[in-house]
Design a protein around this motif. Sequence first.
Motif, mmCIF file in Angstrom:
data_model
loop_
_atom_site.group_PDB
_atom_site.id
_atom_site.type_symbol
_atom_site.label_atom_id
_atom_site.label_comp_id
_atom_site.label_asym_id
_atom_site.label_seq_id
_atom_site.Cartn_x
_atom_site.Cartn_y
_atom_site.Cartn_z
ATOM 1 N N SER A 146 37.622 -5.033 1.906
ATOM 2 C CA SER A 146 37.090 -5.177 0.549
ATOM 3 C C SER A 146 37.326 -6.606 0.064
ATOM 4 N N SER A 147 37.404 -6.766 -1.229
ATOM 5 C CA SER A 147 37.541 -8.094 -1.838
ATOM 6 C C SER A 147 38.138 -7.951 -3.229
ATOM 7 N N GLU A 148 38.830 -9.009 -3.670
ATOM 8 C CA GLU A 148 39.284 -9.034 -5.059
ATOM 9 C C GLU A 148 38.102 -8.906 -6.015
ATOM 10 N N LEU A 149 36.923 -9.295 -5.557
ATOM 11 C CA LEU A 149 35.723 -9.197 -6.392
ATOM 12 C C LEU A 149 35.243 -7.769 -6.557
ATOM 13 N N GLY A 150 35.894 -6.825 -5.880
ATOM 14 C CA GLY A 150 35.603 -5.413 -6.087
ATOM 15 C C GLY A 150 36.590 -4.750 -7.040
ATOM 16 N N SER A 151 37.610 -5.495 -7.475
ATOM 17 C CA SER A 151 38.613 -4.943 -8.380
ATOM 18 C C SER A 151 38.117 -5.015 -9.822
ATOM 19 N N LEU A 152 37.903 -3.878 -10.443
ATOM 20 C CA LEU A 152 37.420 -3.860 -11.825
ATOM 21 C C LEU A 152 38.441 -4.481 -12.772
ATOM 22 N N GLU A 153 39.719 -4.313 -12.461
ATOM 23 C CA GLU A 153 40.742 -4.923 -13.314
ATOM 24 C C GLU A 153 40.658 -6.443 -13.246
ATOM 25 N N ARG A 154 40.493 -6.984 -12.039
ATOM 26 C CA ARG A 154 40.383 -8.438 -11.892
ATOM 27 C C ARG A 154 39.097 -8.965 -12.537
ATOM 28 N N LEU A 155 38.004 -8.262 -12.314
ATOM 29 C CA LEU A 155 36.716 -8.720 -12.840
ATOM 30 C C LEU A 155 36.680 -8.720 -14.363
ATOM 31 N N SER A 156 37.449 -7.841 -14.979
ATOM 32 C CA SER A 156 37.433 -7.733 -16.442
ATOM 33 C C SER A 156 38.532 -8.533 -17.126
ATOM 34 N N ASP A 157 39.360 -9.212 -16.346
ATOM 35 C CA ASP A 157 40.476 -9.988 -16.883
ATOM 36 C C ASP A 157 40.073 -11.467 -16.957
ATOM 37 N N PRO A 158 39.897 -12.031 -18.150
ATOM 38 C CA PRO A 158 39.479 -13.434 -18.275
ATOM 39 C C PRO A 158 40.439 -14.427 -17.627
ATOM 40 N N SER A 159 41.683 -14.033 -17.415
ATOM 41 C CA SER A 159 42.651 -14.937 -16.802
ATOM 42 C C SER A 159 42.601 -14.901 -15.273
ATOM 43 N N SER A 160 41.831 -13.990 -14.715
ATOM 44 C CA SER A 160 41.748 -13.867 -13.260
ATOM 45 C C SER A 160 40.663 -14.780 -12.703
ATOM 46 N N PRO A 161 40.900 -15.427 -11.557
ATOM 47 C CA PRO A 161 39.853 -16.243 -10.926
ATOM 48 C C PRO A 161 38.603 -15.438 -10.586
ATOM 49 N N ALA A 162 38.772 -14.131 -10.368
ATOM 50 C CA ALA A 162 37.624 -13.291 -10.028
ATOM 51 C C ALA A 162 36.674 -13.116 -11.214
ATOM 52 N N HIS A 163 37.183 -13.291 -12.420
ATOM 53 C CA HIS A 163 36.394 -13.031 -13.626
ATOM 54 C C HIS A 163 35.136 -13.878 -13.695
ATOM 55 N N ARG A 164 35.209 -15.114 -13.214
ATOM 56 C CA ARG A 164 34.073 -16.025 -13.341
ATOM 57 C C ARG A 164 33.061 -15.886 -12.201
ATOM 58 N N VAL A 165 33.380 -15.073 -11.207
ATOM 59 C CA VAL A 165 32.477 -14.904 -10.054
ATOM 60 C C VAL A 165 31.655 -13.638 -10.283
ATOM 61 N N ASN A 166 30.522 -13.801 -10.943
ATOM 62 C CA ASN A 166 29.740 -12.663 -11.426
ATOM 63 C C ASN A 166 28.559 -12.372 -10.489
ATOM 64 N N LEU A 167 28.879 -11.976 -9.267
ATOM 65 C CA LEU A 167 27.868 -11.724 -8.241
ATOM 66 C C LEU A 167 27.567 -10.224 -8.185
ATOM 67 N N LEU A 168 26.480 -9.823 -8.801
ATOM 68 C CA LEU A 168 26.187 -8.408 -8.963
ATOM 69 C C LEU A 168 26.133 -7.633 -7.650
ATOM 70 N N PRO A 169 25.331 -8.013 -6.651
ATOM 71 C CA PRO A 169 25.237 -7.181 -5.444
ATOM 72 C C PRO A 169 26.574 -7.032 -4.712
ATOM 73 N N TYR A 170 27.232 -8.157 -4.484
ATOM 74 C CA TYR A 170 28.469 -8.128 -3.710
ATOM 75 C C TYR A 170 29.593 -7.425 -4.466
ATOM 76 N N ASN A 171 29.817 -7.837 -5.713
ATOM 77 C CA ASN A 171 30.913 -7.257 -6.485
ATOM 78 C C ASN A 171 30.753 -5.750 -6.653
ATOM 79 N N ALA A 172 29.553 -5.325 -7.026
ATOM 80 C CA ALA A 172 29.322 -3.893 -7.254
ATOM 81 C C ALA A 172 29.490 -3.102 -5.968
ATOM 82 N N SER A 173 29.035 -3.668 -4.859
ATOM 83 C CA SER A 173 29.157 -2.941 -3.588
ATOM 84 C C SER A 173 30.613 -2.828 -3.158
ATOM 85 N N LYS A 174 31.412 -3.848 -3.410
ATOM 86 C CA LYS A 174 32.821 -3.772 -3.042
ATOM 87 C C LYS A 174 33.587 -2.826 -3.969
ATOM 88 N N SER A 175 33.193 -2.753 -5.235
ATOM 89 C CA SER A 175 33.800 -1.758 -6.127
ATOM 90 C C SER A 175 33.473 -0.348 -5.640
#
Length: 247
Positions: A146-175
């Motif tokens: 998987s990927s940190e980009l699949g973590s909903l907690e990371r994606l929704s946390d403005p302090s996380s580096p993952a927050h700014r990587v808003n790649l719909l296909p990849y992120n959603a598939s890893k979630s």
Amino acid sequence: MTKKIALITGANKGIGFETARLLGEAGMTVLVGARSAALGERAAAALAGDGIDARFVHIDVTDHGTVDAAAAWIEKEHGRLDILVNNAAIAAADASGPGAYTLPSDTSAASVRAAFETNVIGVVAVTAAMLPLLRRSPAGRIVNVSSELGSLERLSDPSSPAHRVNLLPYNASKSALNAVTLAYAKELADGPIKVNAATPGHCATDLNGHTGPRPAAVGAAVIAGAATLGADGPTGVFITDAGPEPW
């Protein structure tokens, strides 16, 4: 002692190849899964040249015919499977090239469908086909890469580096893959098979135009570690080299 048998999908390059190397160096027979016969044979030969017991297995996770054929071949040759690493994945971005970025509002349904076909449905297809063989192992292990980009907690946390990587296909598939991981882990919790997600971190691979700061071999060590958990190891968790990752 009978050697463990490990299948790694998408193992002809990157994280998959380095995971195969690590498991092979640990004394396992590694089955180098790849959709391209030429690339898969080349990767298996490279590993064999380093003294690893490696064999190419033709498997395209989006082609269920090749998935079933691979399972039949493994049953005939080995009779069981000890480790399954679901590594094959695509980014499926509409933009292309290093640093390419497509806004969710500009993302096509086709690219989302393609990402899910490989990153989620492909994992389900391969796992379903290989599970009867894994049940024959005294200690089966399934690792979904998987990927940190699949973590909903990371994606929704403005302090996380993952927050700014808003790649719909990849992120959603890893979630979605993380949810698939939990589903299998809960079903198999009372037996010897452990099912976990693991992230190699942001590694330099073809998937990201080799922009990641970590070598693929470093990320592969996380995957190999999850594949070789002992009987007291966890199941149903999201593993990183720094400890559990939040879902």
